[in-house]
Design an enzyme around this catalytic site. Sequence first.
Site, PDB file in Angstrom:
ATOM      1  N   GLY A 186      -0.490   2.701 -12.829  1.00  0.00           N
ATOM      2  CA  GLY A 186      -0.249   3.607 -13.956  1.00  0.00           C
ATOM      3  C   GLY A 186      -1.461   4.419 -14.389  1.00  0.00           C
ATOM      4  O   GLY A 186      -1.402   5.076 -15.434  1.00  0.00           O
ATOM      5  N   TRP A 202      -2.796   7.274 -13.208  1.00  0.00           N
ATOM      6  CA  TRP A 202      -2.514   8.720 -13.309  1.00  0.00           C
ATOM      7  C   TRP A 202      -1.569   8.991 -14.486  1.00  0.00           C
ATOM      8  O   TRP A 202      -1.726   9.978 -15.194  1.00  0.00           O
ATOM      9  CB  TRP A 202      -1.864   9.243 -12.018  1.00  0.00           C
ATOM     10  N   ASP A 250       7.736   4.342  -9.185  1.00  0.00           N
ATOM     11  CA  ASP A 250       7.079   3.545  -8.134  1.00  0.00           C
ATOM     12  C   ASP A 250       8.028   2.449  -7.659  1.00  0.00           C
ATOM     13  O   ASP A 250       8.930   2.013  -8.379  1.00  0.00           O
ATOM     14  CB  ASP A 250       5.782   2.910  -8.650  1.00  0.00           C
ATOM     15  N   ASP A 268      12.669   3.408  -5.037  1.00  0.00           N
ATOM     16  CA  ASP A 268      12.091   4.060  -3.857  1.00  0.00           C
ATOM     17  C   ASP A 268      12.264   5.574  -3.996  1.00  0.00           C
ATOM     18  O   ASP A 268      13.397   6.073  -4.023  1.00  0.00           O
ATOM     19  CB  ASP A 268      12.816   3.546  -2.604  1.00  0.00           C
ATOM     20  N   ASP A 299       0.708  10.399  -5.671  1.00  0.00           N
ATOM     21  CA  ASP A 299      -0.394   9.604  -5.123  1.00  0.00           C
ATOM     22  C   ASP A 299       0.226   8.513  -4.227  1.00  0.00           C
ATOM     23  O   ASP A 299      -0.400   7.491  -3.959  1.00  0.00           O
ATOM     24  CB  ASP A 299      -1.176   8.973  -6.299  1.00  0.00           C
ATOM     25  N   LYS A 324      -1.248  13.534  -2.384  1.00  0.00           N
ATOM     26  CA  LYS A 324      -2.214  12.846  -1.530  1.00  0.00           C
ATOM     27  C   LYS A 324      -1.788  12.958  -0.069  1.00  0.00           C
ATOM     28  O   LYS A 324      -0.620  12.798   0.257  1.00  0.00           O
ATOM     29  CB  LYS A 324      -2.267  11.370  -1.934  1.00  0.00           C
TER      30      LYS A 324
HETATM   31  C1  LIG Z   1      -2.518   4.496  -4.600  1.00  0.00           C
HETATM   32  S1  LIG Z   1      -1.165   3.775  -5.387  1.00  0.00           S
HETATM   33  C2  LIG Z   1      -0.955   4.821  -6.794  1.00  0.00           C
HETATM   34  C3  LIG Z   1      -1.998   4.635  -7.858  1.00  0.00           C
HETATM   35  C4  LIG Z   1      -1.674   5.413  -9.123  1.00  0.00           C
HETATM   36  N1  LIG Z   1      -1.777   6.850  -8.918  1.00  0.00           N
HETATM   37  C5  LIG Z   1      -2.568   5.019 -10.254  1.00  0.00           C
HETATM   38  O1  LIG Z   1      -3.442   5.804 -10.635  1.00  0.00           O
HETATM   39  O2  LIG Z   1      -2.406   3.938 -10.805  1.00  0.00           O
HETATM   40  C6  LIG Z   1       0.160   4.270  -4.350  1.00  0.00           C
HETATM   41  C7  LIG Z   1       1.518   3.831  -4.837  1.00  0.00           C
HETATM   42  O3  LIG Z   1       2.532   4.478  -4.070  1.00  0.00           O
HETATM   43  C8  LIG Z   1       3.665   3.645  -4.149  1.00  0.00           C
HETATM   44  N2  LIG Z   1       4.683   4.029  -3.168  1.00  0.00           N
HETATM   45  C9  LIG Z   1       4.576   4.030  -1.812  1.00  0.00           C
HETATM   46  N3  LIG Z   1       5.747   4.403  -1.253  1.00  0.00           N
HETATM   47  C10 LIG Z   1       6.601   4.667  -2.277  1.00  0.00           C
HETATM   48  C11 LIG Z   1       7.958   5.079  -2.337  1.00  0.00           C
HETATM   49  N4  LIG Z   1       8.676   5.310  -1.219  1.00  0.00           N
HETATM   50  N5  LIG Z   1       8.538   5.232  -3.552  1.00  0.00           N
HETATM   51  C12 LIG Z   1       7.825   5.004  -4.679  1.00  0.00           C
HETATM   52  N6  LIG Z   1       6.535   4.597  -4.686  1.00  0.00           N
HETATM   53  C13 LIG Z   1       5.926   4.434  -3.504  1.00  0.00           C
HETATM   54  C14 LIG Z   1       3.079   2.263  -3.898  1.00  0.00           C
HETATM   55  O4  LIG Z   1       3.964   1.272  -4.361  1.00  0.00           O
HETATM   56  C15 LIG Z   1       1.770   2.327  -4.686  1.00  0.00           C
HETATM   57  O5  LIG Z   1       1.899   1.739  -5.938  1.00  0.00           O
END
Ligand SMILES: C[S@@+](CC[C@H](N)C(=O)[O-])C[C@H]1O[C@@H](n2cnc3c(N)ncnc32)[C@H](O)[C@@H]1O
Length: 314
Positions: free
Chosen positions: A90, A92, A152, A168, A193, A233
């Site tokens: 969380g 961002w 997420d 998802d 992200d 990203k």
């Molecule tokens: C680098 S982390 C994000 C960090 C976040 N921006 C923060 O500042 O706290 C990447 C996130 O992408 C999520 N993610 C990956 N594939 C996803 C999908 N298909 N649907 C939703 N979330 C996804 C992962 O669960 C993970 O929590």
Amino acid sequence: MDRSLARLVHHPFAPPLQLYQAERALGLLPRHYSSSSKQWLTRQRNDPFVKAAQSQHYRARSAFKLVQVNEKHKFLRRGAVVVDCGAAPGGWAQVAAEKVIKRRRIVEELEGGDNGSRGSNGNDSNKSASRESVDKDNSTTDLRDGMVIAIDLLPIEPIPNVTIIQADFLEHKTQANVRRALGNRQVDVVCSDMAPLFSGNHSADHARSMELCESALDFAEKVLKPGGTFLCKVSQCHQPLISLLPSCQFYQFIARLTIAISQFLMGGTEQELKQSLHSRFRIVRHEKPEASRKKSTEGFFLCLGFGEGKARVA
Ligand SMILES: C[S@@+](CC[C@H](N)C(=O)[O-])C[C@H]1O[C@@H](n2cnc3c(N)ncnc32)[C@H](O)[C@@H]1O
């Protein structure tokens, strides 16, 4: 046993460094660590962004990546509507809410004992309840005020004034739920992200990362208002080569030249993505904020001016 430490150890959102310190204080850690764990711990302890995140109450150091890109381009404005894809834990979403939502409202709600966040875990049993709250809120929300929706796969602990959807993002029904949560509002900023669980196979990881990026772009096209912003990203499959070579300018120059030539000759998904971004947005920049670790394969495309792009990249 210290109760607050025990609570921290069992907390699903405990920050990694504090979790490690609590586990060490409680004697729950093994005496010997693998060298990669030691490296990770040392890096966390010495990382200025980990310390800054703790002191500024951000959930993750990644919050500073958004802070830094926004400091440069100033796209998070009061009253903006933001969709944050891949938002857990969380960081961002915290930054976005601070920037776009009127501070008075956050303070009022905190003082009133209501943290103002709404949650949905995407389960059928909870869908109607969350939808009701979304519909109800849309009818009463001040349409000049900002709005943040965070999505997420993982649970996200409530954040004041942020609508949380656990699902998802690649699924059609998740994107439909987000659009329902938006009501009639168009979006100012779509940021992603999202990152897959990395397997270590760079090409496969790169392909999965591109899939997430493309899905965020498809969604952005449907909901962004003219002039809107897209931040996404991307993991660069060639970045490991650059980080493995000595930091000497000559080697880095040769590596970048080789990569540029191979990309030019072979095309490649990143090149295609870049072209479709250029055709939709007025400005497309590749950003690597200081908070993004140099050795990490990640980078960000920041795209400004939705609907003002060239039809074809020159
Ligand atoms: C680098 S982390 C994000 C960090 C976040 N921006 C923060 O500042 O706290 C990447 C996130 O992408 C999520 N993610 C990956 N594939 C996803 C999908 N298909 N649907 C939703 N979330 C996804 C992962 O669960 C993970 O929590």
